[in-house]
Write a protein that holds these residues in place. Structure first.
Motif, PDB file in Angstrom:
ATOM      1  N   SER A   8      -6.891  -3.121   9.514  1.00  0.00           N
ATOM      2  CA  SER A   8      -5.978  -4.142   9.999  1.00  0.00           C
ATOM      3  C   SER A   8      -6.048  -5.425   9.166  1.00  0.00           C
ATOM      4  O   SER A   8      -5.180  -6.263   9.290  1.00  0.00           O
ATOM      5  N   LYS A  11      -4.345  -6.027   2.732  1.00  0.00           N
ATOM      6  CA  LYS A  11      -2.983  -5.601   2.439  1.00  0.00           C
ATOM      7  C   LYS A  11      -3.000  -4.245   1.754  1.00  0.00           C
ATOM      8  O   LYS A  11      -2.046  -3.501   1.835  1.00  0.00           O
ATOM      9  N   HIS A  12      -4.061  -3.927   1.062  1.00  0.00           N
ATOM     10  CA  HIS A  12      -4.163  -2.652   0.354  1.00  0.00           C
ATOM     11  C   HIS A  12      -5.538  -2.072   0.608  1.00  0.00           C
ATOM     12  O   HIS A  12      -6.528  -2.771   0.611  1.00  0.00           O
ATOM     13  N   GLU A  64       1.298  -1.741   2.520  1.00  0.00           N
ATOM     14  CA  GLU A  64       2.302  -2.264   3.435  1.00  0.00           C
ATOM     15  C   GLU A  64       3.649  -1.676   3.056  1.00  0.00           C
ATOM     16  O   GLU A  64       3.982  -1.586   1.874  1.00  0.00           O
ATOM     17  N   SER A  65       4.400  -1.287   4.053  1.00  0.00           N
ATOM     18  CA  SER A  65       5.714  -0.703   3.809  1.00  0.00           C
ATOM     19  C   SER A  65       6.657  -1.766   3.272  1.00  0.00           C
ATOM     20  O   SER A  65       6.694  -2.880   3.782  1.00  0.00           O
ATOM     21  N   LYS A  66       7.417  -1.397   2.243  1.00  0.00           N
ATOM     22  CA  LYS A  66       8.401  -2.331   1.708  1.00  0.00           C
ATOM     23  C   LYS A  66       9.529  -2.542   2.709  1.00  0.00           C
ATOM     24  O   LYS A  66      10.121  -3.597   2.775  1.00  0.00           O
ATOM     25  N   SER A  68      10.635  -1.656   6.946  1.00  0.00           N
ATOM     26  CA  SER A  68       9.916  -1.594   8.226  1.00  0.00           C
ATOM     27  C   SER A  68       9.601  -0.154   8.609  1.00  0.00           C
ATOM     28  O   SER A  68       9.063   0.103   9.667  1.00  0.00           O
ATOM     29  N   PRO A  70       7.430   2.963   7.599  1.00  0.00           N
ATOM     30  CA  PRO A  70       6.382   3.559   6.765  1.00  0.00           C
ATOM     31  C   PRO A  70       6.720   5.005   6.402  1.00  0.00           C
ATOM     32  O   PRO A  70       7.439   5.684   7.128  1.00  0.00           O
ATOM     33  N   LYS A 133       2.987   4.395  12.201  1.00  0.00           N
ATOM     34  CA  LYS A 133       2.739   3.096  12.835  1.00  0.00           C
ATOM     35  C   LYS A 133       1.556   3.198  13.786  1.00  0.00           C
ATOM     36  O   LYS A 133       0.723   2.295  13.858  1.00  0.00           O
ATOM     37  N   TYR A 139       0.992   1.242   8.060  1.00  0.00           N
ATOM     38  CA  TYR A 139       0.936   1.340   6.598  1.00  0.00           C
ATOM     39  C   TYR A 139       1.632   2.608   6.122  1.00  0.00           C
ATOM     40  O   TYR A 139       1.688   3.605   6.836  1.00  0.00           O
ATOM     41  N   SER A 140       2.126   2.579   4.904  1.00  0.00           N
ATOM     42  CA  SER A 140       2.592   3.787   4.233  1.00  0.00           C
ATOM     43  C   SER A 140       1.399   4.420   3.541  1.00  0.00           C
ATOM     44  O   SER A 140       0.481   3.713   3.102  1.00  0.00           O
TER      45      SER A 140
END
Length: 171
Positions: A8, A11-12, A64-66, A68, A70, A133, A139-140
């Motif tokens: 959580s 970012k990566h 993070e999904s580009k 909304s 994933p 989700k 995240y993707s």
């Protein structure tokens, strides 16, 4: 560390697993049924690198999904980066051929299902995006796999690759 708190925050997140190959010195396949049931079985093998490298591996990345929504991206790496094969999956139906070994990314799909990241047998009307989700905190997933060993080499490539993929996903 708790995986939830780790996931959580950044970012990566990325995990890379690299493995040696297996060279069977003696007794190969004597440890599998029915031979082992009838005659017993002993196998002697060693793990080896090739040119000082562990030639089999997997990398799992959460990004993070580009959008909304994933998604899951599989990358089958080759020695020449321009020959990499990229597969983007946006629906659960794209995972249903996981049990057909000749289909593209069947092993990667199976590992995603086995680890519980993807549930294709859900009785609820839940989309791939909704599962990601819930299971990956939105995240993707980008899952890369490679084997720098010729197909059919007899060096345990497929089973070792499966182990590398599972380990990367579990982390």
């Amino acid at each position: 560390n708790n995986i939830k708190s780790n996931l959580s925050q950044p970012k990566h997140r990325q995990v890379t697993v690299e493995c040696p190959v297996r060279l069977d010195l003696s007794g190969g396949w004597t440890d599998t049924p029915p031979i082992c049931y009838e005659h017993g079985g002993s196998v002697l093998n060693v793990a080896i690198t090739i040119n000082g490298q562990r030639p089999i591996g997997a990398r799992a990345r959460l990004i993070e999904s580009k959008s909304s929504t994933p998604s899951v991206t599989f990358i089958l790496k080759s020695e020449n980066e321009k020959d990499d094969k990229i597969y983007e999956l946006h629906t659960l139906s794209q995972f249903t051929d996981y049990n057909q070994p000749q289909r593209p990314c069947a092993l990667l799909k199976t590992c995603c299902i086995f680890t519980g990241i993807i549930d294709i047998n859900t009785t609820k009307e839940i989309t791939l995006s909704e599962q990601l989700k819930k299971n990956l905190f939105g995240y993707s997933l980008i899952l890369e796999a490679w084997s720098n060993v010729p197909v059919g080499s007899g060096l345990g490539t497929s089973s070792i690759l499966a182990g590398a993929i599972l380990l990367a996903l579990w982390h």
